[in-house]
Design a protein around this motif. Structure first.
Motif, PDB file in Angstrom:
ATOM      1  N   ILE A  67      38.883   4.672  47.216  1.00 52.23           N
ATOM      2  CA  ILE A  67      38.322   3.066  47.078  1.00 52.23           C
ATOM      3  C   ILE A  67      37.135   2.757  47.714  1.00 52.23           C
ATOM      4  CG2 ILE A  67      40.465   2.059  46.099  1.00 52.23           C
ATOM      5  CD1 ILE A  67      41.163   1.338  49.018  1.00 52.23           C
ATOM      6  N   PHE A  68      37.093   3.193  48.877  1.00 50.63           N
ATOM      7  CA  PHE A  68      35.907   3.076  49.633  1.00 50.63           C
ATOM      8  C   PHE A  68      34.614   3.797  49.005  1.00 50.63           C
ATOM      9  CE2 PHE A  68      38.025   1.758  53.713  1.00 50.63           C
ATOM     10  CZ  PHE A  68      38.690   0.615  53.233  1.00 50.63           C
TER      11      PHE A  68
ATOM     12  N   ILE B  98      33.619   1.141  46.609  1.00 51.60           N
ATOM     13  CA  ILE B  98      32.846   0.211  47.240  1.00 51.60           C
ATOM     14  C   ILE B  98      31.493   0.279  47.671  1.00 51.60           C
ATOM     15  CG2 ILE B  98      32.732  -1.281  49.479  1.00 51.60           C
ATOM     16  CD1 ILE B  98      35.702  -1.550  49.125  1.00 51.60           C
TER      17      ILE B  98
ATOM     18  N   ILE C  79      33.522  -1.154  43.161  1.00 45.12           N
ATOM     19  CA  ILE C  79      34.588  -2.378  43.514  1.00 45.12           C
ATOM     20  C   ILE C  79      33.687  -3.219  44.399  1.00 45.12           C
ATOM     21  CG2 ILE C  79      36.363  -2.582  44.941  1.00 45.12           C
ATOM     22  CD1 ILE C  79      37.859  -0.161  44.198  1.00 45.12           C
TER      23      ILE C  79
ATOM     24  N   PHE D 227      31.821  -3.898  55.603  1.00 43.32           N
ATOM     25  CA  PHE D 227      32.156  -5.025  54.763  1.00 43.32           C
ATOM     26  C   PHE D 227      33.670  -5.757  55.459  1.00 43.32           C
ATOM     27  CE2 PHE D 227      33.382  -1.187  53.099  1.00 43.32           C
ATOM     28  CZ  PHE D 227      34.878  -1.029  53.135  1.00 43.32           C
ATOM     29  N   LEU D 228      33.972  -6.851  55.012  1.00 40.46           N
ATOM     30  CA  LEU D 228      35.171  -7.556  55.711  1.00 40.46           C
ATOM     31  C   LEU D 228      36.210  -6.955  54.815  1.00 40.46           C
ATOM     32  CD1 LEU D 228      33.880 -11.533  55.144  1.00 40.46           C
ATOM     33  CD2 LEU D 228      33.886  -9.724  57.236  1.00 40.46           C
ATOM     34  N   ASP D 229      37.496  -6.888  55.822  1.00 41.60           N
ATOM     35  CA  ASP D 229      38.619  -6.422  55.366  1.00 41.60           C
ATOM     36  C   ASP D 229      39.167  -7.110  54.480  1.00 41.60           C
ATOM     37  OD1 ASP D 229      40.969  -4.160  56.885  1.00 41.60           O
ATOM     38  OD2 ASP D 229      41.658  -5.608  55.365  1.00 41.60           O
ATOM     39  N   VAL D 230      39.606  -6.673  53.357  1.00 48.77           N
ATOM     40  CA  VAL D 230      40.362  -7.627  52.296  1.00 48.77           C
ATOM     41  C   VAL D 230      41.534  -8.519  52.749  1.00 48.77           C
ATOM     42  CG1 VAL D 230      42.019  -6.092  51.360  1.00 48.77           C
ATOM     43  CG2 VAL D 230      40.746  -7.569  49.699  1.00 48.77           C
TER      44      VAL D 230
ATOM     45  N   HIS E 275      37.013  -9.746  60.501  1.00 43.52           N
ATOM     46  CA  HIS E 275      37.508  -8.282  60.641  1.00 43.52           C
ATOM     47  C   HIS E 275      36.797  -7.672  59.628  1.00 43.52           C
ATOM     48  CE1 HIS E 275      41.565  -5.600  59.806  1.00 43.52           C
ATOM     49  NE2 HIS E 275      40.078  -4.976  60.079  1.00 43.52           N
TER      50      HIS E 275
ATOM     51  N   MET F 187      35.122  -3.678  58.648  1.00 39.09           N
ATOM     52  CA  MET F 187      35.113  -2.244  58.598  1.00 39.09           C
ATOM     53  C   MET F 187      33.621  -1.554  58.335  1.00 39.09           C
ATOM     54  SD  MET F 187      38.661  -1.477  56.569  1.00 39.09           S
ATOM     55  CE  MET F 187      38.253  -2.558  55.316  1.00 39.09           C
TER      56      MET F 187
ATOM     57  N   GLY G 284      48.584   5.620  61.391  1.00 39.66           N
ATOM     58  CA  GLY G 284      48.398   4.453  60.600  1.00 39.66           C
ATOM     59  C   GLY G 284      47.379   4.425  59.628  1.00 39.66           C
ATOM     60  N   GLN G 285      46.581   5.593  59.484  1.00 39.87           N
ATOM     61  CA  GLN G 285      45.554   5.552  58.360  1.00 39.87           C
ATOM     62  C   GLN G 285      46.129   5.556  56.927  1.00 39.87           C
ATOM     63  OE1 GLN G 285      42.788   8.516  58.594  1.00 39.87           O
ATOM     64  NE2 GLN G 285      41.543   7.875  57.090  1.00 39.87           N
ATOM     65  N   THR G 286      45.640   4.501  56.149  1.00 39.08           N
ATOM     66  CA  THR G 286      46.233   4.140  54.845  1.00 39.08           C
ATOM     67  C   THR G 286      45.011   4.629  53.885  1.00 39.08           C
ATOM     68  OG1 THR G 286      45.703   1.939  54.749  1.00 39.08           O
ATOM     69  CG2 THR G 286      47.989   2.761  55.455  1.00 39.08           C
ATOM     70  N   VAL G 287      44.030   4.486  54.171  1.00 36.37           N
ATOM     71  CA  VAL G 287      42.760   4.556  53.253  1.00 36.37           C
ATOM     72  C   VAL G 287      41.954   5.988  53.695  1.00 36.37           C
ATOM     73  CG1 VAL G 287      40.587   3.743  52.255  1.00 36.37           C
ATOM     74  CG2 VAL G 287      42.454   2.142  52.457  1.00 36.37           C
TER      75      VAL G 287
ATOM     76  N   HIS H 158      37.092   5.275  58.650  1.00 37.27           N
ATOM     77  CA  HIS H 158      36.189   3.491  58.631  1.00 37.27           C
ATOM     78  C   HIS H 158      36.726   3.123  60.149  1.00 37.27           C
ATOM     79  CE1 HIS H 158      40.487   3.508  56.889  1.00 37.27           C
ATOM     80  NE2 HIS H 158      40.910   2.424  57.665  1.00 37.27           N
TER      81      HIS H 158
ATOM     82  N   HIS I 199      37.429  -0.059  62.302  1.00 41.13           N
ATOM     83  CA  HIS I 199      37.949  -1.448  62.365  1.00 41.13           C
ATOM     84  C   HIS I 199      36.914  -2.271  63.543  1.00 41.13           C
ATOM     85  CE1 HIS I 199      41.134  -1.476  59.498  1.00 41.13           C
ATOM     86  NE2 HIS I 199      41.428  -0.302  60.037  1.00 41.13           N
TER      87      HIS I 199
HETATM   88  P1  5GP Z   1      43.959   1.868  57.704  1.00 36.78           P
HETATM   89  O1  5GP Z   1      45.182   1.250  57.774  1.00 36.78           O
HETATM   90  O2  5GP Z   1      43.585   2.855  56.891  1.00 36.78           O
HETATM   91  O3  5GP Z   1      43.009   1.909  58.961  1.00 36.78           O
HETATM   92  O4  5GP Z   1      43.120   0.503  57.037  1.00 36.78           O
HETATM   93  C1  5GP Z   1      42.698   0.282  55.787  1.00 36.78           C
HETATM   94  C2  5GP Z   1      42.304  -1.059  55.507  1.00 36.78           C
HETATM   95  O5  5GP Z   1      41.545  -1.140  54.408  1.00 36.78           O
HETATM   96  C3  5GP Z   1      43.210  -2.215  55.653  1.00 36.78           C
HETATM   97  O6  5GP Z   1      43.077  -3.018  56.639  1.00 36.78           O
HETATM   98  C4  5GP Z   1      43.349  -2.879  54.362  1.00 36.78           C
HETATM   99  O7  5GP Z   1      43.348  -4.238  54.359  1.00 36.78           O
HETATM  100  C5  5GP Z   1      41.670  -2.528  54.048  1.00 36.78           C
HETATM  101  N1  5GP Z   1      41.545  -2.328  52.499  1.00 36.78           N
HETATM  102  C6  5GP Z   1      42.157  -1.719  51.285  1.00 36.78           C
HETATM  103  N2  5GP Z   1      41.797  -1.757  50.296  1.00 36.78           N
HETATM  104  C7  5GP Z   1      40.632  -2.534  50.388  1.00 36.78           C
HETATM  105  C8  5GP Z   1      39.721  -3.042  49.506  1.00 36.78           C
HETATM  106  O8  5GP Z   1      39.605  -2.669  48.430  1.00 36.78           O
HETATM  107  N3  5GP Z   1      38.714  -3.832  49.859  1.00 36.78           N
HETATM  108  C9  5GP Z   1      38.402  -4.008  51.132  1.00 36.78           C
HETATM  109  N4  5GP Z   1      37.627  -4.968  51.703  1.00 36.78           N
HETATM  110  N5  5GP Z   1      39.440  -3.619  52.321  1.00 36.78           N
HETATM  111  C10 5GP Z   1      40.462  -2.868  51.699  1.00 36.78           C
END
Ligand code: 5GP
Ligand code: ZN
Length: 143
Positions: free
Chosen positions: A4-5, A8, A13, A27-30, A37, A39, A92-95, A99, A101
């Motif tokens: 997804i990034f 972006i 996206i 860009f701003l966190d969604v 906030h 990233m 805790g990394q989900t994407v 990135h 924060h």
């Molecule tokens: P992580 O948990 O991997 O450190 O953080 C991933 C961050 O990406 C989360 O804070 C989440 O809100 C943000 N995020 C996930 N998908 C998108 C998106 O499509 N656009 C934006 N701007 N932020 C996203």
């Protein structure tokens, strides 16, 4: 790549952009945890921070520095920042596109410090700390 990034970065996206240069996009966190906030990501895909070269990581942190100054200068009531990167799933990394924060902070915002994120019960014995220091400063072929 189904990232997804990366989408972006390519514009596939949309995002609310904060900063851009040759190597980085911010860009701003969604789902913001604080007003502003943000990233900061490398434009070139890297799964996690430790998968970047030192030069790539340096370029990323140059952008982190500029964005940090911009957030403090331009947002009202911001008197501090918390900056960090969740690195791999166990942290805790989900994407899985690295990135950094940046969370704008102000007095009394109810947030904690980095010490409130990781605070395991581990040894504080100086001999033990010395062993870890020696291990980390010993020759390593990868660094
Ligand atoms: P992580 O948990 O991997 O450190 O953080 C991933 C961050 O990406 C989360 O804070 C989440 O809100 C943000 N995020 C996930 N998908 C998108 C998106 O499509 N656009 C934006 N701007 N932020 C996203
Ligand atoms: Zn990516």
């Amino acid at each position: 790549m189904d990232c997804i990034f990366c989408k972006i970065v390519s514009g596939e996206i949309p995002c609310f952009k904060v900063y851009e240069d040759e190597n980085a996009l911010a860009f701003l966190d969604v789902a913001p945890c604080a007003d502003g906030h943000t990233m900061v990501i490398p434009k070139k895909h890297a799964g996690a921070f430790v998968e970047m070269t030192p030069e790539e990581a340096g370029n990323l942190f140059e952008a982190v520095n500029k964005v940090s100054v911009r957030l403090m200068d331009k947002l009202e009531n911001v008197t501090g920042l918390t900056i960090g990167a969740n690195t791999y799933a166990s942290a805790g990394q989900t994407v899985m596109h690295t990135h950094i924060h940046i969370f704008p902070r102000c007095e009394g915002d109810g947030g904690g410090t980095t010490h409130s994120i990781v605070n395991s019960a581990v040894s504080k014995d100086p001999e033990y700390l010395k062993k870890i220091s020696e291990l980390l400063t010993s020759e390593n072929e990868n660094v």
